[in-house]
Design a protein around this motif. Structure first.
Motif, PDB file in Angstrom:
ATOM      1  N   ARG A  27      -8.803   8.050   5.047  1.00  0.00           N
ATOM      2  CA  ARG A  27     -10.052   7.737   4.364  1.00  0.00           C
ATOM      3  C   ARG A  27     -11.254   8.174   5.218  1.00  0.00           C
TER       4      ARG A  27
ATOM      5  N   TRP B  64       0.837  -1.197   0.000  1.00  0.00           N
ATOM      6  CA  TRP B  64       0.000   0.000   0.000  1.00  0.00           C
ATOM      7  C   TRP B  64       0.872   1.248   0.000  1.00  0.00           C
TER       8      TRP B  64
ATOM      9  N   THR C 227     -10.943   7.287   9.594  1.00  0.00           N
ATOM     10  CA  THR C 227      -9.539   7.239  10.010  1.00  0.00           C
ATOM     11  C   THR C 227      -9.198   8.409  10.924  1.00  0.00           C
TER      12      THR C 227
ATOM     13  N   SER D 170      -0.931   6.456   7.526  1.00  0.00           N
ATOM     14  CA  SER D 170      -2.316   6.139   7.165  1.00  0.00           C
ATOM     15  C   SER D 170      -2.838   6.979   6.010  1.00  0.00           C
ATOM     16  N   LYS D 171      -3.508   6.309   5.087  1.00  0.00           N
ATOM     17  CA  LYS D 171      -4.347   7.010   4.122  1.00  0.00           C
ATOM     18  C   LYS D 171      -5.557   7.516   4.905  1.00  0.00           C
TER      19      LYS D 171
ATOM     20  N   GLU E 100     -14.362   7.554   4.635  1.00  0.00           N
ATOM     21  CA  GLU E 100     -15.362   6.497   4.742  1.00  0.00           C
ATOM     22  C   GLU E 100     -15.026   5.472   5.823  1.00  0.00           C
ATOM     23  N   HIS E 101     -13.764   5.440   6.265  1.00  0.00           N
ATOM     24  CA  HIS E 101     -13.369   4.516   7.325  1.00  0.00           C
ATOM     25  C   HIS E 101     -13.127   5.223   8.660  1.00  0.00           C
TER      26      HIS E 101
ATOM     27  N   ASP F 259      -0.953   1.773   7.052  1.00  0.00           N
ATOM     28  CA  ASP F 259      -2.319   1.549   6.580  1.00  0.00           C
ATOM     29  C   ASP F 259      -3.025   0.440   7.368  1.00  0.00           C
TER      30      ASP F 259
ATOM     31  N   TYR G 248     -10.567  -0.757  15.747  1.00  0.00           N
ATOM     32  CA  TYR G 248      -9.837   0.316  16.424  1.00  0.00           C
ATOM     33  C   TYR G 248      -9.626   0.045  17.915  1.00  0.00           C
TER      34      TYR G 248
ATOM     35  N   TYR H 269      -8.035   1.242   9.210  1.00  0.00           N
ATOM     36  CA  TYR H 269      -8.995   1.328   8.111  1.00  0.00           C
ATOM     37  C   TYR H 269     -10.303   0.592   8.396  1.00  0.00           C
ATOM     38  N   LEU H 270     -10.377  -0.181   9.479  1.00  0.00           N
ATOM     39  CA  LEU H 270     -11.622  -0.855   9.850  1.00  0.00           C
ATOM     40  C   LEU H 270     -12.027  -0.388  11.245  1.00  0.00           C
ATOM     41  N   LYS H 271     -13.131   0.353  11.310  1.00  0.00           N
ATOM     42  CA  LYS H 271     -13.530   0.981  12.567  1.00  0.00           C
ATOM     43  C   LYS H 271     -13.728  -0.035  13.688  1.00  0.00           C
TER      44      LYS H 271
END
Length: 245
Positions: free
Chosen positions: A204, A76, A209, A201-202, A206-207, A172, A180, A175-177
């Motif tokens: 994002r 990534w 982050t 980290s990207k 929608e995630h 990266d 966390y 990315y998955l809530k």
């Protein structure tokens, strides 16, 4: 009739990296000659090999794309950004205890090993074979003892690992809530008063982050934005225990 010839091993260049691909099989006779078979179309994995250069080292990284490894298969951009950061900052891992979380291909942990670290490279069990392959591709035999590959499921078996690493690395992995709280729990266990965590980290939306870095992480750690790549929307955070404050 002359024997059919295989095309030579080829390299496809992109983005400064070189991807090496095995040639496809010769086209078969009959119906399959009319409707050529798409090589690997129904395969479980689509192997790819890419070379990257960091800190004076050339890394050859295998990536086994497919349903089995999923997001663990590719390199990534956040991992490459973290490697570039090591190079730019001339980070010294010599003689340091290092652990990488959610390693995927292992590129970050492998670079830390080549830069002198005593590194434990971790991910879920399904990714370990790919990581081990990349370790053996890139770490000289005399230094293999400094690159250990281990399974680590956040929030579950982190207590089997030492506390107080000098460096904890992750690229990266935010990315998955739902993961966390487990990641925070693992970081709290691994991080001692003298540890430094680097998380790339990207960012994002929608995630969520940013929620991890702005709301969850500050509950237990002190963090600062060490670097930002505007083009890729990637942040690198330098994180320490609040015991350091």
């Amino acid at each position: 009739m002359a024997a059919s010839r295989q095309p030579p091993f080829c390299h496809v260049e992109f983005g400064g990296a070189v991807a090496a691909r095995e040639p496809p099989e010769a086209a078969p006779e009959g119906l399959e000659a009319v409707f050529p078979r798409e090589v690997g179309l129904f395969a479980d994995a689509f192997p790819e090999e890419t070379r990257y250069g960091f800190c004076g080292h050339v890394l050859t990284i295998a990536q086994h794309h497919g349903a089995r490894l999923g997001v663990a298969a590719p390199v990534w951009e956040a991992a490459l950004t973290l490697c570039k950061y090591f190079e730019k900052q001339k980070l010294n891992f010599w003689g340091k205890k290092v652990i990488e979380l959610g390693a995927g291909t292992g590129i970050v942990g492998i670079l830390a090993t080549l830069l002198g670290g005593d590194v434990t490279i971790t991910d879920l069990p399904l990714a370990l074979e790919q990581i081990q392959e990349n370790v053996h591709r890139n770490v000289p035999a005399e230094h293999l003892a400094r690159a250990r590959v281990c399974a680590l499921a956040w929030g579950l078996d982190h207590e089997e690992f030492l506390r107080d690493y000098d460096f904890i690395l992750g690229a990266d992995i935010v990315y998955l809530k739902d993961t966390y709280p487990m990641l925070i729990r693992t970081l709290r266990h691994l991080c001692g008063p003298h540890s430094t965590i680097y998380l790339s980290s990207k960012m994002r939306q929608e995630h969520s982050t940013a929620v991890f870095y702005e709301a969850l992480l500050p509950l237990h750690f002190t963090s600062e934005l060490a670097y930002r790549d505007e083009n890729e929307n990637i942040n690198i955070y330098r994180v320490t225990s609040k015991q350091n404050s």
